[in-house]
Design a protein around this motif. Sequence first.
Motif, PDB file in Angstrom:
ATOM      1  N   ALA A  68       0.847  -1.189   0.000  1.00  0.00           N
ATOM      2  CA  ALA A  68       0.000   0.000   0.000  1.00  0.00           C
ATOM      3  C   ALA A  68       0.882   1.238   0.000  1.00  0.00           C
ATOM      4  N   PRO A  69       0.541   2.247  -0.814  1.00  0.00           N
ATOM      5  CA  PRO A  69       1.378   3.439  -0.851  1.00  0.00           C
ATOM      6  C   PRO A  69       1.259   4.237   0.439  1.00  0.00           C
ATOM      7  N   GLU A  70       2.365   4.830   0.854  1.00  0.00           N
ATOM      8  CA  GLU A  70       2.368   5.698   2.023  1.00  0.00           C
ATOM      9  C   GLU A  70       1.721   7.013   1.641  1.00  0.00           C
ATOM     10  N   PRO A  71       0.798   7.565   2.459  1.00  0.00           N
ATOM     11  CA  PRO A  71       0.148   8.814   2.099  1.00  0.00           C
ATOM     12  C   PRO A  71       1.126   9.949   1.844  1.00  0.00           C
ATOM     13  N   ALA A  72       2.159  10.083   2.675  1.00  0.00           N
ATOM     14  CA  ALA A  72       3.099  11.183   2.502  1.00  0.00           C
ATOM     15  C   ALA A  72       3.921  10.992   1.233  1.00  0.00           C
ATOM     16  N   ALA A  73       4.284   9.761   0.943  1.00  0.00           N
ATOM     17  CA  ALA A  73       5.130   9.502  -0.220  1.00  0.00           C
ATOM     18  C   ALA A  73       4.350   9.653  -1.518  1.00  0.00           C
ATOM     19  N   SER A  74       3.081   9.306  -1.517  1.00  0.00           N
ATOM     20  CA  SER A  74       2.311   9.341  -2.743  1.00  0.00           C
ATOM     21  C   SER A  74       1.595  10.659  -2.957  1.00  0.00           C
ATOM     22  N   GLY A  75       1.611  11.556  -1.969  1.00  0.00           N
ATOM     23  CA  GLY A  75       0.939  12.837  -2.124  1.00  0.00           C
ATOM     24  C   GLY A  75      -0.550  12.768  -1.819  1.00  0.00           C
ATOM     25  N   LEU A  76      -1.025  11.647  -1.304  1.00  0.00           N
ATOM     26  CA  LEU A  76      -2.436  11.506  -0.972  1.00  0.00           C
ATOM     27  C   LEU A  76      -2.721  12.189   0.353  1.00  0.00           C
ATOM     28  N   TYR A  77      -3.904  12.753   0.483  1.00  0.00           N
ATOM     29  CA  TYR A  77      -4.303  13.397   1.723  1.00  0.00           C
ATOM     30  C   TYR A  77      -5.813  13.345   1.828  1.00  0.00           C
ATOM     31  N   ALA A  78      -6.315  13.383   3.053  1.00  0.00           N
ATOM     32  CA  ALA A  78      -7.758  13.431   3.278  1.00  0.00           C
ATOM     33  C   ALA A  78      -8.202  14.878   3.089  1.00  0.00           C
ATOM     34  N   PRO A  79      -9.270  15.104   2.344  1.00  0.00           N
ATOM     35  CA  PRO A  79      -9.710  16.484   2.120  1.00  0.00           C
ATOM     36  C   PRO A  79     -10.160  17.156   3.412  1.00  0.00           C
ATOM     37  N   SER A  80      -9.832  18.428   3.531  1.00  0.00           N
ATOM     38  CA  SER A  80     -10.243  19.242   4.672  1.00  0.00           C
ATOM     39  C   SER A  80     -10.590  20.631   4.148  1.00  0.00           C
ATOM     40  N   ALA A  81     -11.868  20.868   3.939  1.00  0.00           N
ATOM     41  CA  ALA A  81     -12.346  22.149   3.419  1.00  0.00           C
ATOM     42  C   ALA A  81     -13.601  22.533   4.192  1.00  0.00           C
ATOM     43  N   LEU A  82     -13.577  23.705   4.810  1.00  0.00           N
ATOM     44  CA  LEU A  82     -14.674  24.136   5.678  1.00  0.00           C
ATOM     45  C   LEU A  82     -15.177  25.512   5.278  1.00  0.00           C
ATOM     46  N   VAL A  83     -16.459  25.747   5.560  1.00  0.00           N
ATOM     47  CA  VAL A  83     -17.058  27.073   5.444  1.00  0.00           C
ATOM     48  C   VAL A  83     -17.546  27.447   6.838  1.00  0.00           C
ATOM     49  N   LEU A  84     -17.077  28.594   7.339  1.00  0.00           N
ATOM     50  CA  LEU A  84     -17.469  29.074   8.661  1.00  0.00           C
ATOM     51  C   LEU A  84     -18.336  30.313   8.491  1.00  0.00           C
ATOM     52  N   THR A  85     -19.416  30.389   9.244  1.00  0.00           N
ATOM     53  CA  THR A  85     -20.285  31.562   9.206  1.00  0.00           C
ATOM     54  C   THR A  85     -20.509  32.071  10.622  1.00  0.00           C
TER      55      THR A  85
END
Length: 144
Positions: A29-46
């Motif tokens: 399995a590819p390492e997340p850091a080595a392969s450039g993969l990341y879990a998305p983190s996008a928020l809208v604050l009001t």
Amino acid sequence: MPKTARWAATLTLTATAVCGPLTGSALAAPEPAASGLYAPSALVLTVGHGEAAATVAPERAVTLNCAPKPSGTHPAPVDACAELRDSGGDFDALSSRAGVMCDKRYDPVVVTVHGVWQGKRVAYERLFGNECLKNSGASVLYAF
């Protein structure tokens, strides 16, 4: 003999086609850091004045993207993303500073956070007694 050679060649080609993709590093399995993969983190604050987000029209809104790098319209995206990472994404853990003086006037302010944090859907709402209490927080996340 020619028939045996044909069967041997066919068997070799079939084994290579079926088992070939299963050999070598394809199983790792590819390492997340080595392969450039990341879990998305996008928020809208009001933020808006009132007791519940359902009955309040937002007065201000900002975006905060924490992956692959901090960005967005939030005034301090690097610090806000660092706070969220340190708290493990626990918005309630981002509390007020001790010793901050605010009046006791009740003019409720509601902050909402919607989006995705490290690949998981987020819908959060927090009520502050007034604007001073919201701004007195140790958190940079709510300071917009």
